[in-house]
Each structure stands twice: as structure tokens, then as C-alpha cells.
Motif scaffolding. Structure first.
Motif, PDB file in Angstrom:
ATOM      1  N   VAL A 133      87.288  23.726  17.053  1.00  0.00           N
ATOM      2  CA  VAL A 133      87.487  22.937  15.833  1.00  0.00           C
ATOM      3  C   VAL A 133      87.624  21.481  16.236  1.00  0.00           C
ATOM      4  O   VAL A 133      88.474  21.145  17.067  1.00  0.00           O
ATOM      5  CB  VAL A 133      88.757  23.387  15.070  1.00  0.00           C
ATOM      6  CG1 VAL A 133      88.898  22.594  13.773  1.00  0.00           C
ATOM      7  CG2 VAL A 133      88.717  24.873  14.804  1.00  0.00           C
ATOM      8  N   VAL A 134      86.795  20.619  15.678  1.00  0.00           N
ATOM      9  CA  VAL A 134      86.868  19.179  15.953  1.00  0.00           C
ATOM     10  C   VAL A 134      87.484  18.485  14.747  1.00  0.00           C
ATOM     11  O   VAL A 134      86.961  18.586  13.625  1.00  0.00           O
ATOM     12  CB  VAL A 134      85.477  18.589  16.265  1.00  0.00           C
ATOM     13  CG1 VAL A 134      85.571  17.070  16.443  1.00  0.00           C
ATOM     14  CG2 VAL A 134      84.910  19.225  17.524  1.00  0.00           C
ATOM     15  N   VAL A 135      88.598  17.799  14.984  1.00  0.00           N
ATOM     16  CA  VAL A 135      89.325  17.117  13.915  1.00  0.00           C
ATOM     17  C   VAL A 135      89.343  15.620  14.186  1.00  0.00           C
ATOM     18  O   VAL A 135      90.050  15.164  15.092  1.00  0.00           O
ATOM     19  CB  VAL A 135      90.774  17.632  13.810  1.00  0.00           C
ATOM     20  CG1 VAL A 135      91.474  17.028  12.595  1.00  0.00           C
ATOM     21  CG2 VAL A 135      90.820  19.153  13.766  1.00  0.00           C
ATOM     22  N   PRO A 136      88.566  14.822  13.457  1.00  0.00           N
ATOM     23  CA  PRO A 136      88.631  13.367  13.635  1.00  0.00           C
ATOM     24  C   PRO A 136      89.908  12.832  12.999  1.00  0.00           C
ATOM     25  O   PRO A 136      90.265  13.220  11.883  1.00  0.00           O
ATOM     26  CB  PRO A 136      87.390  12.866  12.895  1.00  0.00           C
ATOM     27  CG  PRO A 136      87.159  13.894  11.826  1.00  0.00           C
ATOM     28  CD  PRO A 136      87.615  15.209  12.407  1.00  0.00           C
ATOM     29  N   ALA A 137      90.623  11.954  13.703  1.00  0.00           N
ATOM     30  CA  ALA A 137      91.909  11.493  13.182  1.00  0.00           C
ATOM     31  C   ALA A 137      92.140  10.017  13.506  1.00  0.00           C
ATOM     32  O   ALA A 137      92.098   9.614  14.673  1.00  0.00           O
ATOM     33  CB  ALA A 137      93.045  12.331  13.774  1.00  0.00           C
ATOM     34  N   TRP A 138      92.355   9.254  12.467  1.00  0.00           N
ATOM     35  CA  TRP A 138      92.790   7.866  12.630  1.00  0.00           C
ATOM     36  C   TRP A 138      93.987   7.644  11.711  1.00  0.00           C
ATOM     37  O   TRP A 138      93.860   7.711  10.494  1.00  0.00           O
ATOM     38  CB  TRP A 138      91.660   6.882  12.285  1.00  0.00           C
ATOM     39  CG  TRP A 138      92.129   5.457  12.428  1.00  0.00           C
ATOM     40  CD1 TRP A 138      92.425   4.792  13.589  1.00  0.00           C
ATOM     41  CD2 TRP A 138      92.374   4.518  11.370  1.00  0.00           C
ATOM     42  NE1 TRP A 138      92.839   3.518  13.325  1.00  0.00           N
ATOM     43  CE2 TRP A 138      92.819   3.301  11.965  1.00  0.00           C
ATOM     44  CE3 TRP A 138      92.264   4.593   9.982  1.00  0.00           C
ATOM     45  CZ2 TRP A 138      93.155   2.185  11.204  1.00  0.00           C
ATOM     46  CZ3 TRP A 138      92.596   3.473   9.236  1.00  0.00           C
ATOM     47  CH2 TRP A 138      93.024   2.282   9.843  1.00  0.00           C
ATOM     48  N   ASN A 139      95.134   7.441  12.316  1.00  0.00           N
ATOM     49  CA  ASN A 139      96.382   7.248  11.574  1.00  0.00           C
ATOM     50  C   ASN A 139      96.617   8.375  10.559  1.00  0.00           C
ATOM     51  O   ASN A 139      96.809   8.138   9.369  1.00  0.00           O
ATOM     52  CB  ASN A 139      96.392   5.892  10.865  1.00  0.00           C
ATOM     53  CG  ASN A 139      96.492   4.725  11.851  1.00  0.00           C
ATOM     54  OD1 ASN A 139      96.706   4.936  13.047  1.00  0.00           O
ATOM     55  ND2 ASN A 139      96.347   3.514  11.365  1.00  0.00           N
ATOM     56  N   HIS A 147      82.336  12.161  19.763  1.00  0.00           N
ATOM     57  CA  HIS A 147      83.165  12.212  20.967  1.00  0.00           C
ATOM     58  C   HIS A 147      83.680  13.634  21.197  1.00  0.00           C
ATOM     59  O   HIS A 147      83.662  14.143  22.334  1.00  0.00           O
ATOM     60  CB  HIS A 147      84.339  11.235  20.831  1.00  0.00           C
ATOM     61  CG  HIS A 147      85.170  11.117  22.059  1.00  0.00           C
ATOM     62  ND1 HIS A 147      84.805  10.348  23.143  1.00  0.00           N
ATOM     63  CD2 HIS A 147      86.372  11.686  22.398  1.00  0.00           C
ATOM     64  CE1 HIS A 147      85.726  10.435  24.079  1.00  0.00           C
ATOM     65  NE2 HIS A 147      86.698  11.239  23.654  1.00  0.00           N
ATOM     66  N   GLY A 148      84.138  14.274  20.129  1.00  0.00           N
ATOM     67  CA  GLY A 148      84.621  15.641  20.249  1.00  0.00           C
ATOM     68  C   GLY A 148      83.519  16.645  20.491  1.00  0.00           C
ATOM     69  O   GLY A 148      83.681  17.585  21.286  1.00  0.00           O
ATOM     70  N   HIS A 200      94.304  17.023  22.834  1.00  0.00           N
ATOM     71  CA  HIS A 200      94.306  15.650  22.315  1.00  0.00           C
ATOM     72  C   HIS A 200      93.270  14.829  23.068  1.00  0.00           C
ATOM     73  O   HIS A 200      93.340  14.683  24.292  1.00  0.00           O
ATOM     74  CB  HIS A 200      95.697  15.022  22.489  1.00  0.00           C
ATOM     75  CG  HIS A 200      95.771  13.597  22.041  1.00  0.00           C
ATOM     76  ND1 HIS A 200      96.150  12.561  22.865  1.00  0.00           N
ATOM     77  CD2 HIS A 200      95.486  13.020  20.831  1.00  0.00           C
ATOM     78  CE1 HIS A 200      96.118  11.416  22.198  1.00  0.00           C
ATOM     79  NE2 HIS A 200      95.723  11.677  20.964  1.00  0.00           N
ATOM     80  N   LEU A 201      92.261  14.316  22.343  1.00  0.00           N
ATOM     81  CA  LEU A 201      91.224  13.454  22.919  1.00  0.00           C
ATOM     82  C   LEU A 201      91.394  12.052  22.335  1.00  0.00           C
ATOM     83  O   LEU A 201      91.222  11.861  21.134  1.00  0.00           O
ATOM     84  CB  LEU A 201      89.828  13.998  22.611  1.00  0.00           C
ATOM     85  CG  LEU A 201      89.511  15.424  23.081  1.00  0.00           C
ATOM     86  CD1 LEU A 201      88.126  15.838  22.590  1.00  0.00           C
ATOM     87  CD2 LEU A 201      89.575  15.504  24.601  1.00  0.00           C
ATOM     88  N   ARG A 202      91.726  11.121  23.179  1.00  0.00           N
ATOM     89  CA  ARG A 202      92.004   9.752  22.719  1.00  0.00           C
ATOM     90  C   ARG A 202      90.806   8.852  22.983  1.00  0.00           C
ATOM     91  O   ARG A 202      90.307   8.773  24.113  1.00  0.00           O
ATOM     92  CB  ARG A 202      93.229   9.204  23.456  1.00  0.00           C
ATOM     93  CG  ARG A 202      93.548   7.736  23.216  1.00  0.00           C
ATOM     94  CD  ARG A 202      94.299   7.542  21.935  1.00  0.00           C
ATOM     95  NE  ARG A 202      94.740   6.147  21.780  1.00  0.00           N
ATOM     96  CZ  ARG A 202      95.468   5.697  20.775  1.00  0.00           C
ATOM     97  NH1 ARG A 202      95.865   6.533  19.815  1.00  0.00           N
ATOM     98  NH2 ARG A 202      95.827   4.434  20.681  1.00  0.00           N
ATOM     99  N   ARG A 203      90.338   8.193  21.931  1.00  0.00           N
ATOM    100  CA  ARG A 203      89.266   7.195  22.088  1.00  0.00           C
ATOM    101  C   ARG A 203      89.908   5.829  22.325  1.00  0.00           C
ATOM    102  O   ARG A 203      90.794   5.409  21.579  1.00  0.00           O
ATOM    103  CB  ARG A 203      88.383   7.123  20.845  1.00  0.00           C
ATOM    104  CG  ARG A 203      87.584   8.376  20.572  1.00  0.00           C
ATOM    105  CD  ARG A 203      86.558   8.117  19.478  1.00  0.00           C
ATOM    106  NE  ARG A 203      85.469   7.281  19.944  1.00  0.00           N
ATOM    107  CZ  ARG A 203      84.734   6.491  19.179  1.00  0.00           C
ATOM    108  NH1 ARG A 203      85.001   6.397  17.892  1.00  0.00           N
ATOM    109  NH2 ARG A 203      83.755   5.782  19.689  1.00  0.00           N
ATOM    110  N   ALA A 204      89.443   5.156  23.352  1.00  0.00           N
ATOM    111  CA  ALA A 204      90.005   3.841  23.658  1.00  0.00           C
ATOM    112  C   ALA A 204      89.605   2.815  22.613  1.00  0.00           C
ATOM    113  O   ALA A 204      90.385   1.939  22.232  1.00  0.00           O
ATOM    114  CB  ALA A 204      89.545   3.394  25.044  1.00  0.00           C
TER     115      ALA A 204
END
Length: 497
Positions: A53-59, A127-128, A111-115
């Protein structure tokens, strides 16, 4: 034939253009019962692939914890489910929330963090997806939004369709699930039944799907690799783009109505406008990008093996895409016809709105019966979806002379001929007036203490006309080449599953 006759015919044809989208909507609803016997369940079967499952998350700190917790409680084998949360350089507590859940469920949440963030949802998803495709463990990939809540049986109801190798992707029913929905959210809840529970059943029957729901896209690994292993980043409708590519490569896209996903939707006109403007501009881009698909079968080699080029699907797509144009043409045609031949204008008006009355009653009843849960929450918004003004106009067509003679006689009021003319022109042009009035609703809402007056106006002018107005705004912004950025819809965690 005189010039007068030619003009009358042209104007009647303009009005008839407004009937086409109404009939297209009716056709979709006629197909809904057929779904009971013509669906994909016959080729589905027990199948529990290894799902990432890929979950895009910003704030998304306010909503992400509940969504992840519900994913962990799905009726799905724990060793066959992994969740990748792609943190798009969040500045709130999103990382802490994800890391906390990852510690609670080791090996199941990553947890995958994009810089670098802020590039939009499609870049975040890619990215995921890249990480998921990097090894052979993943057999299917689910794309979801950070705020949605999957009901316990939803994923396994979706994966069963992937037992058929001809299916490339499956989508679910996104239902508005706020605990205490406001007026706008209730309208959206009703609209989602029409646009998903009904329309996508019809599209299952047709064998051509318009769009995978952005918050519920399940892809087989083979399909994901075939469409390029990534989501398109050049449009604002990345979900629709992927849906079309899947079908053009001759793999089916299936809607599973029993898989229910709850989502928090906007409860302000301004937030709704921003969200739907993005969707509408995306549809403009998709319509142009796939211009070689529409109505080309079997003449287009690219169209072989799919039904996107079919007449019925194309008519439905363009009826929605060009709905504001059709409604404007009908309104202007009636007004001009009034000055050319009033008797013909009256009969044309009555015929047009009689079709609208029949369609409105049929669609409203079917929608409220199709999803009883939403009906309990949004029955009033369903009845008033076209607006009180449109219902008044429908009565004017249904009962000729009602507002000009019968009601005034009942109230003992004398109505002048000028008032009757003005009233008639308002009736004839109402669809255009309601669309233009949507900008007024948005402006009123922005005023101090403007929330309640804007809601009154929304009930009068209608939610449907507002969606048409947003589409007009999308036309204009796309034509002007306005900046096409992905605006995040702010969520507060109001979903109750």
C-alpha cells in the motif's frame, strides 16, 4: 422554408443540445440494474496477493494515524500486506506519527521520507512505487489517500478480481464518511453515489471505466509495469490517465461496489471549488491527450481490444465534459426563441423541462435507494441537488400557467404582463443564471458571517449548477494556460468508520 423557419430550427437544435447530457445520465441509470447480471464476479475468485500500500502524505499528521491503524486491522493476512508511507517533506508531526506506527507494527509499516517535497501527488506516489517495484515481493499495489478509512473487508473484495489475469486494476466505492457532515459534505456524499456507485456500475456493464478513484486504486504488478512503472506527472488527473493506459493496453478496469472506503470531503464552497477545479482541469487535459481514442473504433489501431472508443462511453464522457456548454446553449436558445416565436418557445421549454423532470425523479429515487446509508444522511441534498430554483422551473413546465395565473389567483395578486415576461425569461435562462450564480455563492461565503447566506444560496441555485460553473472555470484557466499546481485539500480527521 423561410429564414424565420430556419432560425427557429437552429434555435430548437440549440435547446436540444441541452437534452443530450440529461439523456446520457438517464442511460447510465438504466444500465445500473443490468450490473446485477453483467459484472465481473463470475471471473473473480479467492485471491490474496502480496500487497504493498502506497500512501502519499504531506502534513497529514491529523488523519494518518487512524488510517494506518485501520489498514492494520483489515481482514487480510498480515504477512501479505505492507504499507509504504511516502512523506513528502512534511513540516508537521507526520514523521512522528508514521514512525510511531512503524514501531508498533514492525516490518508492516515503512516510512519513506522525500528530501524535496511540494512537487505534487504523482511525484510522491512514484517515489513509493519505485521502492515497491525494487524487489519481487510485491504482487499488487494499492494507492490510497492518507485520510481515507478502508472498511475491514474492502481490500479482499478488491483483490478477488485480480484472480482474473485480464484485469489490470480495481477500484472501490469512495463514500463521504464525516462524523458530522455539513451542507457541502452532504451534497458531495449524494453526488458520490451518482458518480461512483451508479455511474461506475454502468461502466462495468459497458466494459469501459472512466477513472480509478484516487483514494482506492489496486493494480496488479503486471499492469503497473506495463504502464511504465510510474504515475504520469504531466496532468492533474494522474488517476484517470492510468485508467486509460490500462484499458488501452487491453487490460480491464473493474469497479467493486462492495468495497467501501470512507473519506472526509470538503465542507466549504471554496475548498470544494479548488478540489474540483483540479479535477476538471485534469479532465480537460485527458480529453486532449487521448483525442485519438474518442469515437474511433474500429478505425483506430490504438483502439483495438478496448471499449473506450465506443459510442455510448464517448457520449457519456462528453456529456459530462461539455455539460456547461450544453446548458448554456439550451438557455440561450430558449431566450432567443422567445423573441422569434413565443408559441414555439413555450412548447420547446415545456418539452425540455419535461425530460428534465422525468430524469430528475428517476435518478433521485434510484440514487437514494442505491445507497441507503448515504440516503439517511443526504436525502434533503439529493432532493435539492438541482436547486430549488430548478424545481420551480420544473413545476412551470409541468403545470403551464402555475406561476403566472394559478398561484397569483390563489393569493389574490394581480400580475402585470411585464412581470410575466420577466418571469418567463428567467425560467428560460435559469440553467445559465444558476451556473453564473455559483460565483456569487463563493464570494458570499468569503464575507464575514457569509457562511449561512452562502448555504441558502447553494440550496436555491443548486449543487449541480455549481459543478458546471467550476468546469467553466477549468475551461478558462486551461485556455489561458494558468499555473497547473496540485492543491492539497486540508483534512481534519472527521471520518468515522
Amino acid at each position: 422554408m423561410t429564414w424565420h423557419d430556419v432560425l427557429v430550427v437552429v434555435l430548437i437544435m440549440a435547446v436540444a443540445a441541452g437534452i443530450i447530457p440529461v439523456l446520457a445520465g438517464l442511460v447510465q441509470y438504466v444500465l445500473v440494474p443490468v450490473h446485477a447480471v453483467r459484472n465481473h464476479l463470475g471471473k473473480a475468485g479467492p485471491y490474496l496477493p502480496r500487497v504493498v500500500v502506497v500512501v502519499p502524505a504531506w502534513n497529514e499528521g491529523a488523519v494518518l494515524g487512524a488510517s494506518l491503524e485501520r489498514l492494520m486491522r483489515l481482514q487480510y493476512p498480515p504477512d501479505r500486506l505492507r504499507v509504504y508511507v511516502v512523506d513528502d517533506a512534511s513540516t508537521d508531526d507526520t514523521p512522528e506519527v508514521v514512525l510511531g506506527k512503524a514501531e508498533q507494527y514492525p516490518g508492516r509499516i515503512v516510512h519513506l521520507r522525500r528530501a524535496q517535497g511540494g512537487q505534487g501527488k504523482a511525484h510522491t506516489l512514484n517515489h513509493g512505487i519505485e521502492q515497491a517495484l525494487a524487489d519481487d515481493w510485491m504482487q499488487a499495489l494499492l494507492i490510497m489517500d492518507a485520510d481515507v478509512i478502508y472498511r475491514p473487508d474492502s481490500l479482499r473484495r478488491m483483490t478477488r478480481h485480480l484472480a482474473d489475469p485480464e484485469v489490470g486494476a480495481v477500484t472501490a466505492f469512495i463514500r463521504e464518511g464525516s462524523g458530522k457532515p455539513g451542507t457541502v459534505s452532504r451534497f458531495i456524499g449524494y453526488e458520490y453515489v451518482t458518480a461512483q456507485a451508479a455511474a461506475r456500475r454502468a461502466q462495468n456493464v459497458l466494459g469501459a471505466m472512466a477513472c480509478l478513484a484516487g483514494g482506492a486504486q489496486l493494480h496488479s504488478r503486471a499492469n503497473l509495469e506495463a504502464v511504465g512503472g510510474r504515475i504520469d506527472t504531466s496532468t492533474l488527473a494522474e488517476d484517470t490517465f492510468t485508467t486509460f493506459l490500462t484499458q488501452l493496453d487491453e487490460r480491464r478496469v473493474v469497479f467493486e461496489p462492495a468495497a467501501v472506503v470512507l473519506a472526509e470531503e470538503p465542507d466549504s464552497v471554496d475548498a470544494l471549488w479548488k478540489q474540483r477545479l483540479r479535477w476538471a482541469r485534469g479532465n480537460v487535459q485527458i480529453t486532449r491527450r487521448f483525442s485519438d481514442v474518442w469515437f474511433r473504433r474500429p478505425f483506430s489501431a490504438r483502439g483495438a481490444g478496448h471499449r473506450l472508443s465506443g459510442l455510448t462511453f464517448g457520449a457519456i464522457w462528453f456529456s459530462i465534459y461539455l455539460l456547461p456548454v450544453a446548458m448554456t446553449a439550451a438557455a440561450l436558445g430558449l431566450v432567443l426563441l422567445y423573441f422569434v416565436d413565443r408559441e414555439v418557445a413555450r412548447h420547446t421549454f415545456e418539452a425540455f423541462w419535461w425530460v428534465a423532470v422525468i430524469t430528475y425523479v428517476f435518478i433521485t429515487v434510484c440514487t437514494l435507494l442505491l445507497d441507503r446509508e448515504t440516503a439517511r444522511r443526504s436525502w434533503l441534498q439529493g432532493l435539492l441537488f438541482p436547486g430549488i430554483g430548478s424545481l420551480v422551473v420544473m413545476l412551470a413546465a409541468w403545470v403551464p400557467g402555475l406561476w403566472e395565473e394559478r398561484v397569483p389567483d390563489l393569493l389574490g395578486i394581480e400580475v402585470s404582463s411585464l412581470s410575466i415576461e420577466v418571469m418567463t425569461l428567467i425560467f428560460y435562462s435559469w440553467s445559465l443564471i444558476a451556473m453564473l450564480g455559483a460565483w456569487v455563492i463563493r464570494a458570499v461565503e468569503r464575507l464575514p458571517a457569509g457562511r449561512w447566506p452562502s448555504r441558502v444560496l447553494l440550496y436555491v441555485l443548486g449543487f449541480g449548477p455549481m459543478l458546471c460553473a467550476i468546469t467553466i472555470d477549468a475551461y478558462v484557466k486551461q485556455w489561458r494556460g494558468a499555473s497547473a499546481q496540485w492543491d492539497k485539500t486540508v483534512k481534519t480527521g472527521r471520518v468515522v468508520g
